[in-house]
Design a protein around this motif. Structure first.
Motif, PDB file in Angstrom:
ATOM      1  N   ASN A   1      39.917  64.635  65.936  1.00  0.00           N
ATOM      2  CA  ASN A   1      40.940  65.613  65.562  1.00  0.00           C
ATOM      3  C   ASN A   1      41.187  65.723  64.068  1.00  0.00           C
ATOM      4  OD1 ASN A   1      41.307  66.227  68.228  1.00  0.00           O
ATOM      5  ND2 ASN A   1      43.142  64.971  68.473  1.00  0.00           N
ATOM      6  N   LEU A   2      41.463  64.594  63.401  1.00  0.00           N
ATOM      7  CA  LEU A   2      41.969  64.666  62.028  1.00  0.00           C
ATOM      8  C   LEU A   2      40.997  65.306  61.046  1.00  0.00           C
ATOM      9  CD1 LEU A   2      44.776  63.882  61.000  1.00  0.00           C
ATOM     10  CD2 LEU A   2      44.251  62.934  63.224  1.00  0.00           C
ATOM     11  N   PRO A   3      39.680  65.108  61.156  1.00  0.00           N
ATOM     12  CA  PRO A   3      38.796  65.840  60.247  1.00  0.00           C
ATOM     13  C   PRO A   3      38.949  67.354  60.375  1.00  0.00           C
ATOM     14  CG  PRO A   3      37.606  64.015  61.242  1.00  0.00           C
ATOM     15  CD  PRO A   3      38.928  64.093  61.934  1.00  0.00           C
ATOM     16  N   TYR A   4      39.193  67.846  61.583  1.00  0.00           N
ATOM     17  CA  TYR A   4      39.333  69.291  61.747  1.00  0.00           C
ATOM     18  C   TYR A   4      40.698  69.793  61.302  1.00  0.00           C
ATOM     19  CZ  TYR A   4      34.840  70.710  63.362  1.00  0.00           C
ATOM     20  OH  TYR A   4      33.504  71.030  63.379  1.00  0.00           O
ATOM     21  N   VAL A   5      41.722  68.941  61.360  1.00  0.00           N
ATOM     22  CA  VAL A   5      42.999  69.318  60.762  1.00  0.00           C
ATOM     23  C   VAL A   5      42.822  69.498  59.259  1.00  0.00           C
ATOM     24  CG1 VAL A   5      45.348  68.535  60.287  1.00  0.00           C
ATOM     25  CG2 VAL A   5      44.371  68.227  62.569  1.00  0.00           C
ATOM     26  N   ARG A   6      42.094  68.579  58.646  1.00  0.00           N
ATOM     27  CA  ARG A   6      41.877  68.666  57.194  1.00  0.00           C
ATOM     28  C   ARG A   6      40.926  69.817  56.853  1.00  0.00           C
ATOM     29  NH1 ARG A   6      42.537  62.919  58.145  1.00  0.00           N
ATOM     30  NH2 ARG A   6      44.340  62.237  56.887  1.00  0.00           N
ATOM     31  N   LEU A   7      39.942  70.038  57.702  1.00  0.00           N
ATOM     32  CA  LEU A   7      39.047  71.173  57.467  1.00  0.00           C
ATOM     33  C   LEU A   7      39.814  72.481  57.545  1.00  0.00           C
ATOM     34  CD1 LEU A   7      36.208  72.349  57.082  1.00  0.00           C
ATOM     35  CD2 LEU A   7      35.910  72.244  59.561  1.00  0.00           C
TER      36      LEU A   7
END
Length: 991
Positions: free
Chosen positions: A587-593
């Motif tokens: 999840n978190l990489p795509y929140v940052r992306l």
């Protein structure tokens, strides 16, 4: 000489009378003239839209079958991308005939209805209306014919008159004319109509409301009936027999709950008496004894007589109808149409009407999802109810594969059984327990890419309801949103490659100034190091960019601070590539992306966004803050409106007091603001009754003066009362305008919305201003992102302006995800989705019209290189990610494994109530979803969703492994369709 003239005139008159009498009886001349004229009234089917056609006016028959609605349908279908490919053309004579308002002569249908076939011509659904009928004249009981003609048209079937005109019964016409003249002169006596069966049918089929409104209407009916009678030649016996059959099959006989309009004796027998037409025929023919024959005769006479006032006789006039039946039985006996024994038994008998409470009329309802899907599409296309739709003279071909659809539907339905679920591999960790199998609902869509567009082959779900979960829902589908984020991300990289590859120094310098835009800065650096890189190479490098999976950062988004978490705790310390995060659904990489995508959009839409966010002297900030105040004020007013909607003034005031602490100052400012005309005594009584701590008379008097109307502005009043100032304003406005609507409230509150946010413009609140501007800019950036998503099929009008959208908080729709997958496998070209391939109205009638979809226009919405990069990334999800259980499951006709790609997503949808510190104090479970959006090979794609609605979903812990496993176990069902190649063999799918 004069005598000779009179003798000659008398002789000529006698000849004319004889000729007229001969013609009235034998119709020799008119039969030749009408048949010759009718022969010129023809039409033929031609390609394209007709320029020689005249649609009928509103008549019950024309409306029910849809003939008079065809221009309306054509306009609606044109808006939905359909065109007329075949339509009837009138001859000049027929066009002129229709222009005079006459009813066209053709073989009218006594029964018709909706018919739907699949892509291979297999029947999906049919509705035949009326349901019960006499198929041929010889099927009609002779006693029914005798009774009908005795009452309505006694000489209709006279065998000695082969050319008789059934539109005119001369003795009846003369008698009716004499009655009309006598009545106009004030005389008394019985009156009756001149209508024959032929003219009655023209009336109830084609005249406005099925009535005769004027002598002109009657002449139109008679002329139309006459031309229709002779359209096959001068002899009419066969036509007259057909008239009897058609009349009995179509005569309107009231309406009934659960059935609707009743047309024809067959349906009327069922509705009125719960009698089957075959049993009735046997009874009336005397095959079951005289008692049964007598009851059937009473039923027949009841319906023949009732056609003049069917609703009255069915609902309120049954005793009157019985007396009329008795009278006609005696007449039939007196005229030797029935024998004495039958008359005696019939007079002693009675009919039993259906009890609609104990024996309700329920039309057979299809539970076949295939039929529901197509009928719902037609309802939307044509703007008709399902009731009206079923009665149209319409044949429809769908793109669905009915055999495959029903096989898939049966397979999914069977998964509710514990044993079937176990055999399909659905029981286990992150899947289901044995007790849960029956509670899961499944939704499946399969589309096929064809040269004429994407065609839906399967669209079904196991809800058991007409509602279509695939294309009619809005669900949080979890990490499938990462596919949409990745699509926008790669689209941006392609834009940057186009802008910066080979760009001049000024362009690169301007790009470097976007200090808050990580994607632009990365693109600059990548192209500096790799100046000859192609778009495909740059996209591959973009997929290898790394992001942290740490959940410990707080994100200011969605108007507040939010935290996000990963599904697996072991991912929390990882730094992964964009590709890896997609494969493993972290999840978190795509929140940052998504945050980087939003920052790019922000800098694209706003020049020097950094200054706008940080420089308090930037002149643009004033306009942003005013817009924020207006929007935020609207949100609060709408919330307060819903809180007080439907209440009167006293109820609103009482509701407000429940949220105001019983402190003297707070209550005083509320009371004085909302009751400015109140005197001191009323104010004192209010405080004494509501304040917790008793107040002295002096204190009450001081409060009365201090909080007098106008002493404080709206903001100060809200601050003192600890109530939102717009809530106070709303109650005051509604007191003065009790009939106001929400629109009135929003229009009247423009100044107040700005007033309550004046504190934002004070210098010591610079950080608050920065926060509000960040909120506004984020909303604008999400609007830009929404436009990107809509280009690739996102179905809803807005996105939630929060980074939680990367994890599905904005919702999605299975069919829309399938459309996105179709764009990806179609090299970035968006083409229409076909669900219907033809609509054929009014076959074999003068208004026959065939509609087919217009050639689809493809729109390049993604660069081909972006689509290829997405296919590669989605294939990796199956090769080494969350969809790995589908490796090698599907094979081509030659045995080679098909390339499979997709994206999984899980939605655990709950509403949390939290404290100011973020502690969760209550949770309401909404539903749980798990989705797999996929492509199989080069031409097939779709979605499979598992869904549990309501509070029961809280007990489920399945992930997207569930739909992936269902698709795997469904492979043997899908393989014959997916692997079929022209001229090739069918291959079986994997295990």
């Amino acid at each position: 000489m004069r005598l000779r003239i009179w003798i000659l005139l008398g002789f000529l008159s006698l000849i004319l009378v004889c000729l007229a009498g001969f013609e009235f009886r034998y119709a020799w001349f008119q039969s030749n003239w009408f048949s010759e004229y009718a022969n010129r009234l023809h039409y033929q089917l031609g390609d394209g839209q007709s320029d020689a056609i005249h649609f009928p006016d509103a008549g019950p028959f024309n409306e029910r079958l849809g003939y008079s609605k065809l221009p309306q349908f054509q306009a609606g279908l044109d808006r939905h991308g359909f065109e007329v490919t075949r339509q009837a053309r009138f001859s000049d004579d027929l066009l002129q005939y229709a222009g005079h308002g006459l009813f066209l002569p053709y073989e009218e249908k006594t029964h018709a209805g909706l018919k739907i076939t699949d892509a291979h011509g297999e029947l999906i659904y049919t509705y035949d209306y009326p349901r019960f009928r006499f198929n041929a004249f010889t099927d009609i009981p002779p006693l029914l014919i005798e009774a009908l003609l005795f009452i309505e048209n006694r000489h209709l079937l006279d065998p000695s008159l082969p050319r008789a005109n059934p539109a005119v019964d001369w003795p009846r016409l003369v008698g009716a004319s004499m009655s009309l003249v006598t009545g106009s002169l004030g005389g008394d006596g019985p009156s009756h109509g001149a209508s024959t069966l032929a003219t009655q049918m023209e009336k109830y089929r084609h005249s406005l409301e099925g009535r005769t409104h004027s002598p002109t209407d009657k002449l139109r009916q008679m002329a139309s009936a006459a031309v229709r009678a002779y359209m096959h030649g001068p002899e009419t016996m066969q036509v007259r027999q057909q008239l009897v059959r058609d009349y009995l099959n179509t005569v309107p006989l009231a309406a009934a709950p659960g059935h609707g309009e009743v047309h024809g004796m067959g349906d009327a027998l069922w509705v009125w008496f719960a009698a089957d037409i075959d049993d009735f025929t046997a009874d009336l023919n005397g095959e079951r004894g005289i008692e049964a024959q007598a009851v059937a005769l009473r039923q027949a006479l009841s319906l023949v007589i009732a056609q003049r006032r069917p609703s009255w006789y069915l609902l309120g006039g049954r005793d009157e109808l019985r007396e009329l039946v008795d009278s006609h039985l005696r007449l039939l006996h007196n005229h030797q149409r029935i024998d004495g024994e039958l008359a005696r038994v019939a007079l002693a008998s009675d009919v039993s009407y259906r009890d609609w409470q104990q024996d309700p009329l329920l039309e057979p309802a299809t539970v076949d999802k295939t039929a529901w899907v197509t009928r719902n599409q037609l309802v939307s296309l044509l703007g008709q109810s399902t009731y009206d739709l079923d009665r149209l003279d319409l044949q429809v071909q769908s793109t669905l594969d009915v055999e495959l659809q029903r096989a898939v539907g049966s397979f999914l339905e069977a998964l509710a059984d514990e044993l079937s679920a176990s055999e399909a591999g659905l029981l286990g960790e992150r899947l289901l327990s044995p007790q849960q199998a029956s509670q899961v609902r499944y939704s499946f869509t399969l589309m096929e890419r064809t040269p004429t567009g994407h065609q839906v082959r399967v669209q079904t779900d196991t809800t058991g309801l007409p509602f279509d979960l695939n294309s009619g829902s809005k669900l949080e589908l979890g990490s499938t949103a990462k596919l949409r984020v990745l699509t926008s991300y790669l689209e941006i990289i392609a834009e940057l490659h186009g802008q910066l590859a080979g760009a001049d120094d000024d362009t690169r310098r301007n790009a470097r100034d976007r200090r808050g835009d990580p994607l632009t800065l990365w693109a600059l650096e990548y192209l500096r190091l790799n100046p000859e890189a192609t778009l495909a190479q740059m996209l591959d490098a973009a997929l290898q960019r790394r992001y942290s999976a740490s959940p410990y950062e707080q994100f200011f988004t969605g108007s507040g601070v939010q935290r996000f978490s990963n599904f697996r705790k072991e991912d929390d310390r990882r730094i992964v590539t964009v590709q890896q995060a997609l494969q493993e659904s972290i999840n978190l990489p795509y929140v940052r992306l998504l945050r980087d995508v939003i920052r790019y959009s922000l800098h694209q839409s706003v020049d020097d966004a950094t200054s706008l966010l940080t420089n308090d002297r930037d002149p643009r900030r004033q306009a942003y803050l005013q817009t924020f105040a207006d929007r935020e004020g609207r949100v609060f007013l709408q919330r307060f409106w819903r809180r007080y909607e439907g209440m009167d003034e006293q109820q609103r005031f009482a509701r407000l007091l429940r949220q105001v602490q019983p402190i003297a100052a707070r209550l005083s400012v509320v009371y004085r603001e909302l009751h400015p005309e109140a005197d001191f005594d009323s104010f004192r009584d209010f405080l004494v009754e509501n304040v917790r701590v008793p107040q002295s008379p002096e204190r009450i008097e001081r409060l009365y003066r201090t909080y007098a109307p106008g002493s404080f502005n709206l903001n100060d009043q809200g601050y003192i009362a600890k109530v939102h100032p717009l809530e106070l304003w709303l109650l005051g406005y509604l007191r003065q305008h009790p009939q106001a609507t929400l629109s009135d409230v929003l229009s009247a509150s423009a100044a107040e919305r700005q007033e309550v946010y004046k504190w934002l413009f004070r210098s010591r609140h610079a950080s608050a201003r920065n926060t509000r501007i960040r909120i506004m800019l984020e909303r604008e950036a999400f609007n830009a992102l929404h436009a990107r998503w809509q280009r690739v099929g996102y179905p809803f009008p807005h996105l939630v302006p929060s980074l939680g959208t990367a994890l599905g908080s904005s919702g999605d729709r299975p069919s829309a995800l399938a459309e996105l997958m179709g764009i990806i496998i179609n090299d970035g070209k968006r083409t229409g989705v076909r669900r219907l391939t033809s609509l054929h109205f009014a076959a074999d009638t003068p208004w026959e019209t065939r509609f087919e979809p217009e050639p689809l226009q493809e729109e390049q919405v993604l660069a081909p290189e972006v689509a290829a990069a997405l296919r590669q990334a989605l294939s990796a999800v199956v090769d080494d990610g969350t969809g790995r259980r589908l490796q090698g499951v599907f094979t081509a006709a030659n045995g080679e494994p098909l390339v499979i790609g997709g994206k999984t997503g899980t939605g655990d949808n709950r509403i949390h109530t939290v404290t100011r510190t973020g502690a969760v104090v209550a949770t309401e479970v909404m539903n749980r979803t798990a989705t797999f959006v996929f492509f199989i090979g080069e031409n097939h794609f779709g979605t499979l969703t598992a869904f549990v609605p309501g509070e029961d979903a809280g007990a489920f812990h399945f992930t997207s492994a569930l739909p992936a496993q269902v698709l795997k176990s469904m492979a043997p069902v899908l393989a014959p369709h997916i692997n079929q190649e022209p001229g090739g063999m069918l291959a079986q799918g994997g295990p």
